[in-house]
Design a protein around this motif. Structure first.
Motif, PDB file in Angstrom:
ATOM      1  N   GLY A  76      -9.036  -4.958  -5.164  1.00  0.00           N
ATOM      2  CA  GLY A  76     -10.116  -4.204  -4.538  1.00  0.00           C
ATOM      3  C   GLY A  76     -11.328  -4.071  -5.420  1.00  0.00           C
ATOM      4  O   GLY A  76     -11.424  -4.696  -6.474  1.00  0.00           O
ATOM      5  N   LYS A 132       5.843   3.708   0.508  1.00  0.00           N
ATOM      6  CA  LYS A 132       6.551   4.996   0.341  1.00  0.00           C
ATOM      7  C   LYS A 132       7.001   5.333  -1.084  1.00  0.00           C
ATOM      8  O   LYS A 132       7.242   6.484  -1.389  1.00  0.00           O
ATOM      9  CB  LYS A 132       7.794   5.109   1.259  1.00  0.00           C
ATOM     10  CG  LYS A 132       7.513   4.860   2.715  1.00  0.00           C
ATOM     11  CD  LYS A 132       6.997   6.112   3.394  1.00  0.00           C
ATOM     12  CE  LYS A 132       7.021   5.997   4.897  1.00  0.00           C
ATOM     13  NZ  LYS A 132       5.739   5.547   5.466  1.00  0.00           N
ATOM     14  N   ARG A 152      -5.120   0.730  -4.402  1.00  0.00           N
ATOM     15  CA  ARG A 152      -5.422   1.730  -5.430  1.00  0.00           C
ATOM     16  C   ARG A 152      -4.567   2.985  -5.279  1.00  0.00           C
ATOM     17  O   ARG A 152      -4.181   3.605  -6.269  1.00  0.00           O
ATOM     18  CB  ARG A 152      -6.905   2.086  -5.366  1.00  0.00           C
ATOM     19  CG  ARG A 152      -7.242   3.191  -6.310  1.00  0.00           C
ATOM     20  CD  ARG A 152      -8.668   3.134  -6.722  1.00  0.00           C
ATOM     21  NE  ARG A 152      -9.059   4.393  -7.309  1.00  0.00           N
ATOM     22  CZ  ARG A 152     -10.297   4.671  -7.657  1.00  0.00           C
ATOM     23  NH1 ARG A 152     -11.250   3.779  -7.467  1.00  0.00           N
ATOM     24  NH2 ARG A 152     -10.597   5.811  -8.202  1.00  0.00           N
ATOM     25  N   GLN A 200      -3.891  -4.046  -9.162  1.00  0.00           N
ATOM     26  CA  GLN A 200      -4.744  -3.477  -8.112  1.00  0.00           C
ATOM     27  C   GLN A 200      -5.733  -4.497  -7.556  1.00  0.00           C
ATOM     28  O   GLN A 200      -6.464  -5.143  -8.284  1.00  0.00           O
ATOM     29  CB  GLN A 200      -5.511  -2.276  -8.659  1.00  0.00           C
ATOM     30  CG  GLN A 200      -6.335  -1.591  -7.573  1.00  0.00           C
ATOM     31  CD  GLN A 200      -7.070  -0.387  -8.123  1.00  0.00           C
ATOM     32  OE1 GLN A 200      -6.489   0.404  -8.856  1.00  0.00           O
ATOM     33  NE2 GLN A 200      -8.330  -0.244  -7.769  1.00  0.00           N
ATOM     34  N   GLY A 249       0.842  -1.200   0.000  1.00  0.00           N
ATOM     35  CA  GLY A 249       0.000   0.000   0.000  1.00  0.00           C
ATOM     36  C   GLY A 249       0.875   1.247   0.000  1.00  0.00           C
ATOM     37  O   GLY A 249       2.093   1.170  -0.216  1.00  0.00           O
ATOM     38  N   ASN A 252       1.516  -3.103   9.614  1.00  0.00           N
ATOM     39  CA  ASN A 252       1.176  -1.683   9.566  1.00  0.00           C
ATOM     40  C   ASN A 252       1.655  -1.049  10.869  1.00  0.00           C
ATOM     41  O   ASN A 252       1.514  -1.659  11.934  1.00  0.00           O
ATOM     42  CB  ASN A 252      -0.360  -1.533   9.422  1.00  0.00           C
ATOM     43  CG  ASN A 252      -0.748  -0.136   8.973  1.00  0.00           C
ATOM     44  OD1 ASN A 252      -0.377   0.846   9.603  1.00  0.00           O
ATOM     45  ND2 ASN A 252      -1.478  -0.061   7.873  1.00  0.00           N
ATOM     46  N   ASN A 253       2.216   0.155  10.783  1.00  0.00           N
ATOM     47  CA  ASN A 253       2.736   0.757  12.021  1.00  0.00           C
ATOM     48  C   ASN A 253       1.658   1.507  12.824  1.00  0.00           C
ATOM     49  O   ASN A 253       1.942   2.054  13.882  1.00  0.00           O
ATOM     50  CB  ASN A 253       3.964   1.640  11.745  1.00  0.00           C
ATOM     51  CG  ASN A 253       3.653   2.752  10.759  1.00  0.00           C
ATOM     52  OD1 ASN A 253       2.500   2.953  10.386  1.00  0.00           O
ATOM     53  ND2 ASN A 253       4.698   3.459  10.327  1.00  0.00           N
ATOM     54  N   SER A 277      -3.971   0.383   4.501  1.00  0.00           N
ATOM     55  CA  SER A 277      -4.780   0.806   5.652  1.00  0.00           C
ATOM     56  C   SER A 277      -5.988  -0.104   5.885  1.00  0.00           C
ATOM     57  O   SER A 277      -6.464  -0.224   6.999  1.00  0.00           O
ATOM     58  CB  SER A 277      -5.241   2.252   5.471  1.00  0.00           C
ATOM     59  OG  SER A 277      -5.994   2.385   4.281  1.00  0.00           O
ATOM     60  N   ALA A 312      -5.087   0.635  12.410  1.00  0.00           N
ATOM     61  CA  ALA A 312      -5.384   0.434  10.978  1.00  0.00           C
ATOM     62  C   ALA A 312      -6.486  -0.618  10.816  1.00  0.00           C
ATOM     63  O   ALA A 312      -6.468  -1.656  11.474  1.00  0.00           O
ATOM     64  CB  ALA A 312      -4.122   0.003  10.227  1.00  0.00           C
ATOM     65  N   LEU A 368       7.176  -1.438   8.399  1.00  0.00           N
ATOM     66  CA  LEU A 368       7.321  -2.529   7.427  1.00  0.00           C
ATOM     67  C   LEU A 368       8.745  -2.635   6.895  1.00  0.00           C
ATOM     68  O   LEU A 368       9.184  -3.707   6.474  1.00  0.00           O
ATOM     69  CB  LEU A 368       6.304  -2.375   6.281  1.00  0.00           C
ATOM     70  CG  LEU A 368       6.469  -1.251   5.270  1.00  0.00           C
ATOM     71  CD1 LEU A 368       7.337  -1.675   4.091  1.00  0.00           C
ATOM     72  CD2 LEU A 368       5.110  -0.834   4.746  1.00  0.00           C
ATOM     73  N   PHE A 369       9.476  -1.514   6.921  1.00  0.00           N
ATOM     74  CA  PHE A 369      10.857  -1.561   6.412  1.00  0.00           C
ATOM     75  C   PHE A 369      11.792  -2.296   7.369  1.00  0.00           C
ATOM     76  O   PHE A 369      12.899  -2.666   7.005  1.00  0.00           O
ATOM     77  CB  PHE A 369      11.359  -0.147   6.096  1.00  0.00           C
ATOM     78  CG  PHE A 369      10.592   0.468   4.955  1.00  0.00           C
ATOM     79  CD1 PHE A 369      10.834   0.063   3.646  1.00  0.00           C
ATOM     80  CD2 PHE A 369       9.589   1.393   5.198  1.00  0.00           C
ATOM     81  CE1 PHE A 369      10.103   0.582   2.592  1.00  0.00           C
ATOM     82  CE2 PHE A 369       8.860   1.923   4.145  1.00  0.00           C
ATOM     83  CZ  PHE A 369       9.108   1.509   2.838  1.00  0.00           C
ATOM     84  N   HIS A 378     -12.962  -0.459   0.284  1.00  0.00           N
ATOM     85  CA  HIS A 378     -12.817  -0.750  -1.153  1.00  0.00           C
ATOM     86  C   HIS A 378     -11.669  -1.708  -1.420  1.00  0.00           C
ATOM     87  O   HIS A 378     -11.673  -2.417  -2.421  1.00  0.00           O
ATOM     88  CB  HIS A 378     -12.591   0.547  -1.937  1.00  0.00           C
ATOM     89  CG  HIS A 378     -13.733   1.502  -1.813  1.00  0.00           C
ATOM     90  ND1 HIS A 378     -13.654   2.658  -1.087  1.00  0.00           N
ATOM     91  CD2 HIS A 378     -14.988   1.435  -2.289  1.00  0.00           C
ATOM     92  CE1 HIS A 378     -14.814   3.277  -1.137  1.00  0.00           C
ATOM     93  NE2 HIS A 378     -15.640   2.557  -1.852  1.00  0.00           N
TER      94      HIS A 378
END
Ligand code: FAD
Length: 328
Positions: free
Chosen positions: A258, A220, A243, A256, A216, A294-295, A275, A299, A313-314, A279
């Motif tokens: 969704g 970044k 998306r 994509q 997602g 997810n940080n 997130s 979320a 995630l990194f 959708h």
């Protein structure tokens, strides 16, 4: 001829002489339906030349029927509709089943229209009622509810099922192979393929992958998707995108997942920096097992995850890749 009439048909999609994996899932499930309805099961292949598809499709069907025409060398919705309609006139199948792939969504509604009947798409379960009709289960409202649909008309019934909704099983039936020349004319085909452009690196059809690794906006930038590619390769899976990612042109639209993208049902769905907007969820909520990274502990994606990792995630992705590599 009597047995050929009223059969259950599975329309087999193929590309470059290879059937799509979903064909075996559909044939496995359709065998049970055909047995309950006491009908024959026919695998229907539209093509110019059968190649060795007949051999590979044997196991479940009583018959593999090749509908042949020079005009079926290339896929076209008009060609498929005309060929299936013409074969239907001869044989009057009870049920016509396909996958709900993008291609099938092109020709199956046309066929239903030509046969003046309805169609149920995105089926995830099929059964036979006591009255000898069929009942089809399909998700609705973005997967928040399921509908059970029964046709209120006599056959043919037309159903398109989600890839990976049914398990592939082995069968030991020896199918009879039959070649049928279908009379399609040039004028039947109003739109045709002029050129095929295949995207470099598009390894696998997302909808058929047993593992999907999605990135997602939390990724970044496009430069970090190589990490997801590595993980997907290690797991024999495909890369998906939200998306937000596709709109930012970090990844191509065919990745994509969704509501306005692909619907996937892998055994394992991994979401990194997604997130979990509704959708997006609509495209992945029939996945068997979901892992989210997810940080943000709030979320929404965590509501749908079997395993959630609240972290950067990194930090997680390279560690995960390392761990899977060494486990292998
Ligand atoms: C009609 C319509 C159709 C739509 N169709 C689709 C569709 O088909 N598919 C789809 O995906 N969306 C679709 N959307 C958009 C959808 O509503 C969301 O806007 C979109 O899914 C958000 O994408 P995202 O999760 O990547 O981005 P964001 O919502 O921006 O989420 C990014 C997430 O990454 C996390 N994050 C950030 N940095 C890190 C880090 N370092 N480590 C870990 N986590 C991090 C954040 O906490 C955040 O949760 C549609 C919207 C509409 C209105």
């Amino acid at each position: 001829v009597a047995a050929m009439e009223g059969a259950v048909w599975v329309v087999v999609e193929h590309e470059g002489g290879q059937e799509k994996p979903v064909a075996h899932e559909l044939l496995s499930e359709a065998r049970k339906v055909a047995d309950s309805l006491r009908r024959e099961l026919h695998a229907i292949v539209l093509c110019r030349e059968p190649g060795d598809l007949g051999k590979r499709l044997t196991g479940h069907p009583d018959r593999v029927v090749f509908l042949q025409s020079p005009f079926l060398a290339e896929y076209s919705a008009d060609g498929y509709t005309a060929a299936l309609h013409s074969a239907w006139q001869q044989r009057k199948p009870t049920l016509i089943l396909s996958s709900s792939s993008l291609r099938a969504m092109d020709f199956m509604p046309k066929l239903a229209c030509r046969l003046d009947t309805g169609m149920v798409s995105e089926a995830t379960a099929l059964s036979v009622t006591e009255g000898g009709s069929i009942r089809v289960r399909r998700p609705t409202y973005g997967g928040r509810f399921y509908l059970e649909v029964e046709p209120n008309r006599s056959p043919p019934w037309i159903v398109a099922a989600r890839p990976r909704a049914f398990a592939r099983t082995d069968g030991d039936r020896q199918a009879e192979i039959e070649m049928v020349a279908v009379g399609i004319q040039d004028s039947d085909i109003r739109a045709r393929t002029m050129e095929r452009v295949s995207r470099q690196g598009a390894a696998m059809d997302l909808t058929e992958a047993s593992v999907v690794v999605t990135g997602g906006r939390g990724m970044k930038g496009p430069e970090h998707f190589g990490l997801l590619g590595k993980l997907a390769d290690l797991l024999g899976g495909a890369v998906g995108a939200s998306r937000a990612v596709v709109d930012s042109k970090w990844r191509p639209p065919d990745e994509q997942v969704g509501k306005s993208g692909r619907v996937v049902s892998p055994s394992l769905y991994m979401a990194f920096g997604v997130s979990g907007a509704v959708h997006h969820i609509m495209g992945m909520d029939t996945s068997k097992f979901v892992v989210a990274v997810n940080n943000d502990p709030k979320a929404l994606i965590f509501n749908y995850a079997d395993y959630g990792i609240v972290d950067d995630l990194f930090q997680i992705l390279p560690e995960l890749i390392k761990a899977i590599r060494s486990a292998k």
